[in-house]
Write an enzyme that holds these catalytic residues in place. Structure first.
Site, mmCIF file in Angstrom:
data_model
loop_
_atom_site.group_PDB
_atom_site.id
_atom_site.type_symbol
_atom_site.label_atom_id
_atom_site.label_comp_id
_atom_site.label_asym_id
_atom_site.label_seq_id
_atom_site.Cartn_x
_atom_site.Cartn_y
_atom_site.Cartn_z
ATOM 1 N NE ARG A 5 7.294 -4.449 -3.800
ATOM 2 C CZ ARG A 5 6.751 -3.359 -3.028
ATOM 3 N NH1 ARG A 5 5.868 -4.118 -2.263
ATOM 4 N NH2 ARG A 5 6.883 -1.817 -3.082
ATOM 5 C CD GLU A 48 2.216 -1.446 -7.487
ATOM 6 O OE1 GLU A 48 3.227 -1.858 -7.938
ATOM 7 O OE2 GLU A 48 2.625 -1.306 -5.773
#
Length: 783
Positions: free
Chosen positions: A326, A727
């Site tokens: 990520r 997020e």
């Protein structure tokens, strides 16, 4: 103060309470009054046992001898276990091995559990573990990223994204730059610490109530540790007092140990980690050491980038494969690198195994990109905002280093809008004038964007289930696979279900998450909780609606499409009745009023071997402008003003989304300014309590905090065209760090981009100011 709609049972309220309305959190009143029941609030019985663990005092060592005789005879102790008492699987690693429930002959980090005690009180258990006698033989310990790289110590092999020929592009560009930044990790510091409670069932199974983001993983690992079938284990979650990723994989050991004692003693067992144990024993956000080399032109436009991201994974893989992936996916953030090589290293150290944290690895990758943007701006003598704007993904430069094409070009317009609403250009001029007139106090200003991919990068996790019951009075109970940790997921699910039938939200209840109601759940993470579970809930609604339409068509002699739901009523041809009356009629005519729903995210794919694919269904976007003031004599600073514009698509609940944005921003600001994770030279965590680890308080919030939603419908087929909001706002906090760096750079007349590792504590700000002072002195002497 925002005024929120209160839930009530009147039909007239349904329109105001459905999707798109600012309905308060379903447990808000319980949170405020203290009536919300968390695991440690549950009633106790004289039979309840409490757990504590004995921990390693060494970072890496062999256990020569372990004497637990005094532990076993200590007051209140009922049972003591070591690794050899585990009847089933010893390893509880979430993806790969490397995480024994209790250490065996060797310990691999300071704080690793070696044995566990069950006692009649937590105090008795804690006193007992101190009586253990452990003799160690020290082994070499790898404690830092640099040590790991030098020793070729990695939990998994390196991975790479390659786009074009970056080395040639860099070398042929008019300008080159290289840089490095060390970005420290972050302690989750949830209000409710790690906790689980287990009870043996009469049929030899186990019921676990856990504060976890991943009930199915609890079910799986408990079954493996106990040697039971999955059908003999029920994991349940009602609510968490915060998670932030720390309860995705780290909750499992507590559930397993509590369950093991519960089976052995046939008594209920509660394992609640005291805060200090939690901060020592559980994983954190990874430290990252990022370095890069880049080529660009006089406009500041990138030609190519070569970047290495090295994550401090700790002693085992845990979720580090996906976390470093990520970071790599977001190493370009919102910018086109044109040609790129992104390499991810997963460094193995003798420290606690680091784990998921809000944003996964995304924030760490973005810090590399944003540092690079500032460095380029100083080189070409431009406002950093202009360099950021020219490098944004946009038509003609819209392919990421991993091969996904950015289809929704939201940021160019969003950032221009925020530039105007925040009065960025005029404030820049005002700040320049202020800095010229003030010797010891300087101001800084920065706008940074966020482009965050939404989907789990592990494809199989992009699925969800739900179970909906409609009762004969018209009320509904929905179970889904997501977990509520304060983010408002259950409230949004209520609104989705209520809107499907156009009834008041008060007619819909969300049950606790249980693995015997919805099986094989994915973790509530990756900002996908509402995207996945909301669509699964809607799928269940639509299945029941189809059954009701078939019934209405037969009973009222109408076409199926003629059945309509409106404001708590049902219209079937010329017949109009209340929703509850219609449901009762359907029941009497033997119509199914229960359905399971399912959803899987379409279009996503990623080839690990080539490092290319489309791992994300869509991108959530946002930008923030932050203004700071620093004292150049001490390095102390304050955040004066923040302006945020966040892309949430068609918001399901604007009030909850605003709360997520505000909270996420402050948590991101804390990560980059005050929250300093530190270890000593022996590998023990120094920052192990609220006394030496500083999360932001109300006094650290910006003096002026303006947050707005960018209302542009998601073009991807998401739940009601909304976008994830969990997020992405955290990374807007990068703007505070960039503003601090901007203020520091002003002392060199913006000629130097100082080194400012994170967190940017006053000490680090002071050291960066000294870099600028040395730079100025050298240039004065040269001239």
């Amino acid at each position: 103060m925002r005024k929120l709609v209160q839930p009530n049972s009147s039909n007239q309220a349904s329109v105001q309470q459905g999707v798109g309305q600012s309905l308060q959190h379903e447990s808000a009143r319980k949170h405020v009054t203290g009536s919300a029941e968390y695991i440690d609030d549950m009633p106790t019985s004289p039979q309840l046992l409490h757990v504590a663990t004995g921990q390693s005092a060494r970072a890496h060592a062999r256990i020569v001898s372990l004497d637990l005789s005094e532990v076993q005879t200590a007051a209140g102790v009922v049972d003591v276990i070591t690794q050899q008492d585990i009847p089933g699987q010893i390893d509880v690693g979430p993806v790969y091995g490397g995480d024994p429930l209790l250490a065996g002959d060797t310990v691999v980090y300071a704080g690793q559990p070696i044995f566990a005690v069950a006692a009649t009180s937590i105090e008795a258990a804690k006193r007992a573990v101190c009586l253990a006698k452990v003799e160690y033989q020290a082994l070499p310990a790898v404690l830092t990223i640099d040590d790991a790289i030098a020793a070729d110590s990695f939990v998994l092999p390196p991975h790479q994204h390659l786009q074009g020929d970056p080395e040639q592009a860099i070398d042929s560009a008019p300008f080159q730059t290289e840089g490095e930044i060390y970005v420290r990790g972050q302690e989750h510091f949830y209000l409710e610490g790690q906790i689980s409670q287990a009870s043996a069932t009469e049929d030899g199974g186990i019921h676990v109530i856990s504060s976890t983001q991943h009930p199915t993983e609890i079910q799986k690992l408990v079954s493996e540790v106990l040697g039971l079938g999955l059908h003999e284990v029920v994991a349940e979650v009602r609510r968490m007092g915060g998670g932030f990723g720390g309860k995705e994989s780290q909750a499992a050991p507590l559930a397993c140990i509590a369950s093991l004692f519960a089976i052995r003693q046939r008594r209920p067992v509660r394992y609640r980690m005291p805060r200090q144990d939690d901060m020592v024993q559980t994983g954190k956000r990874h430290d990252f050491k990022n370095n890069w080399r880049a080529g660009f032109d006089s406009d500041g436009r990138l030609h190519g980038v070569s970047m290495t991201l090295a994550g401090k994974c700790g002693c085992s893989p845990d979720l580090s494969e996906g976390i470093v992936d990520r970071a790599m996916f977001h190493a370009s953030n919102a910018y086109s690198f044109n040609a790129a090589r992104i390499v991810g290293l997963r460094c193995k150290t003798n420290t606690v195994s680091n784990t998921a944290f809000r944003g996964f690895g995304g924030p760490k990758g973005m810090m590399a990109a944003e540092t690079l943007m500032d460095d380029i701006a100083r080189t070409v003598k431009k406002d950093p905002l202009d360099v950021r704007l020219i490098n944004l993904y946009q038509p003609g430069q819209d392919e990421t280093p991993y091969g996904q094409v950015v289809e929704q070009h939201v940021l160019p317009e969003l950032m221009r809008t925020l530039e105007q609403s925040s009065d960025y250009r005029q404030r820049r001029n005002t700040i320049n004038a202020f800095n010229n007139a003030n010797r010891y106090v300087k101001k800084g200003l920065a706008m940074t964007p966020v482009q965050f991919g939404i989907s789990f990068t592990a494809k199989h996790l992009n699925q969800a289930g739900a179970l909906l019951h409609i009762y004969t009075d018209g009320t509904m109970l929905i179970s889904h696979g997501g977990t509520e940790m304060g983010q408002g997921l259950n409230t949004k699910i209520q609104q989705i279900v209520a809107s499907a039938f156009d009834v008041p939200v008060a007619m819909v209840k969300v049950s606790s998450t249980r693995t015997d109601k919805v099986p094989n759940t994915s973790p509530t993470a990756a900002s996908s909780g509402t995207d996945l579970n909301g669509m699964a809930a809607l799928n269940a609604c639509n299945k029941i609606k189809r059954e009701l339409s078939k019934f209405a068509a037969t009973h009222f002699n109408i076409e199926e499409y003629e059945l309509k739901y409106h404001n708590g009523q049902v219209t079937a041809g010329e017949q109009v009745m209340n929703f509850n009356e219609f449901v009762q009629l359907a029941y009497l005519n033997r119509t199914s009023l229960s359905a399971n729903g399912f959803y899987k995210t379409p279009k996503i794919h990623y080839d690990k071997n080539t490092g290319q694919g489309q791992p994300f269904f869509y991108f959530a976007n946002g930008a923030a402008v932050s203004e700071v003031t620093i004292d150049t004599l001490t390095g102390e600073y304050k955040v004066n003003r923040v302006d945020v514009l966040q892309d949430v698509g068609k918001s399901l609940n604007p009030a909850i989304d605003m709360g997520q944005i505000e909270g996420g921003f402050v948590q991101g600001m804390g990560w980059l300014t005050t929250e300093e994770l530190l270890w000593d030279k022996q590998g023990s965590v120094i920052s192990d309590s609220p006394a030496n680890y500083k999360i932001p308080t109300a006094f650290d919030t910006p003096e002026q905090f303006n947050v707005a939603l960018y209302r542009r419908e998601n073009t991807a087929n998401t739940i009601h065209q909304s976008k994830a909001v969990g997020e992405p706002p955290l990374m807007l906090g990068i703007s505070v760090w960039a503003a601090l760096r901007d203020a520091i750079s002003s002392t060199s007349n913006y000629r130097l981009s100082p080194q400012l590792d994170t967190p940017a504590t006053p000490e680090r700000v002071y050291w960066a100011l000294q870099q600028c002072a040395q730079y100025n002195q050298q240039h004065q002497e040269a001239s």
